[in-house]
Design a protein around this motif. Structure first.
Motif, PDB file in Angstrom:
ATOM      1  N   LYS A   1       0.849  -1.192   0.000  1.00 51.40           N
ATOM      2  CA  LYS A   1       0.000   0.000   0.000  1.00 51.40           C
ATOM      3  C   LYS A   1       0.881   1.237   0.000  1.00 51.40           C
ATOM      4  O   LYS A   1       1.880   1.301   0.715  1.00 51.40           O
ATOM      5  CB  LYS A   1      -0.893   0.044   1.227  1.00 51.40           C
ATOM      6  CG  LYS A   1      -1.995  -0.961   1.220  1.00 51.40           C
ATOM      7  CD  LYS A   1      -2.889  -0.727   2.418  1.00 51.40           C
ATOM      8  CE  LYS A   1      -4.071  -1.645   2.408  1.00 51.40           C
ATOM      9  NZ  LYS A   1      -4.944  -1.403   3.554  1.00 51.40           N
ATOM     10  N   THR A   2       0.508   2.207  -0.771  1.00 54.43           N
ATOM     11  CA  THR A   2       1.243   3.469  -0.767  1.00 54.43           C
ATOM     12  C   THR A   2       0.364   4.545  -0.163  1.00 54.43           C
ATOM     13  O   THR A   2      -0.798   4.700  -0.506  1.00 54.43           O
ATOM     14  CB  THR A   2       1.648   3.890  -2.187  1.00 54.43           C
ATOM     15  OG1 THR A   2       0.486   3.985  -2.992  1.00 54.43           O
ATOM     16  CG2 THR A   2       2.596   2.876  -2.804  1.00 54.43           C
ATOM     17  N   GLU A   3       0.921   5.268   0.780  1.00 59.05           N
ATOM     18  CA  GLU A   3       0.211   6.347   1.446  1.00 59.05           C
ATOM     19  C   GLU A   3       0.404   7.638   0.656  1.00 59.05           C
ATOM     20  O   GLU A   3       1.482   7.853   0.095  1.00 59.05           O
ATOM     21  CB  GLU A   3       0.735   6.537   2.867  1.00 59.05           C
ATOM     22  CG  GLU A   3       0.508   5.345   3.775  1.00 59.05           C
ATOM     23  CD  GLU A   3      -0.953   5.152   4.101  1.00 59.05           C
ATOM     24  OE1 GLU A   3      -1.666   6.166   4.262  1.00 59.05           O
ATOM     25  OE2 GLU A   3      -1.373   3.996   4.195  1.00 59.05           O
TER      26      GLU A   3
END
Length: 56
Positions: free
Chosen positions: A3-5
């Motif tokens: 997941k990329t924030e």
């Protein structure tokens, strides 16, 4: 899959010295406190501030 924030811009605080809103608020509050203390001294002693300090 990782997941990329989302990136965010860091909030930088305003400087705590010089002519800014923080300093002006602090100065105003200190003046109000000083004024109330002066009124308290005048009420307690029955003399004005200048006579209490021995200037008159």
């Amino acid at each position: 899959m990782a997941k990329t924030e989302p990136t965010t811009t860091p909030k930088i605080e305003d400087p705590k010295f010089g002519f800014n809103t923080y300093a002006e608020k602090l100065n105003g509050r200190a003046a109000m406190i000083g004024f109330l203390i002066t009124l308290g001294i005048e009420y307690a002693t029955g003399q004005g501030l200048l006579s209490w300090l021995g200037l008159v």
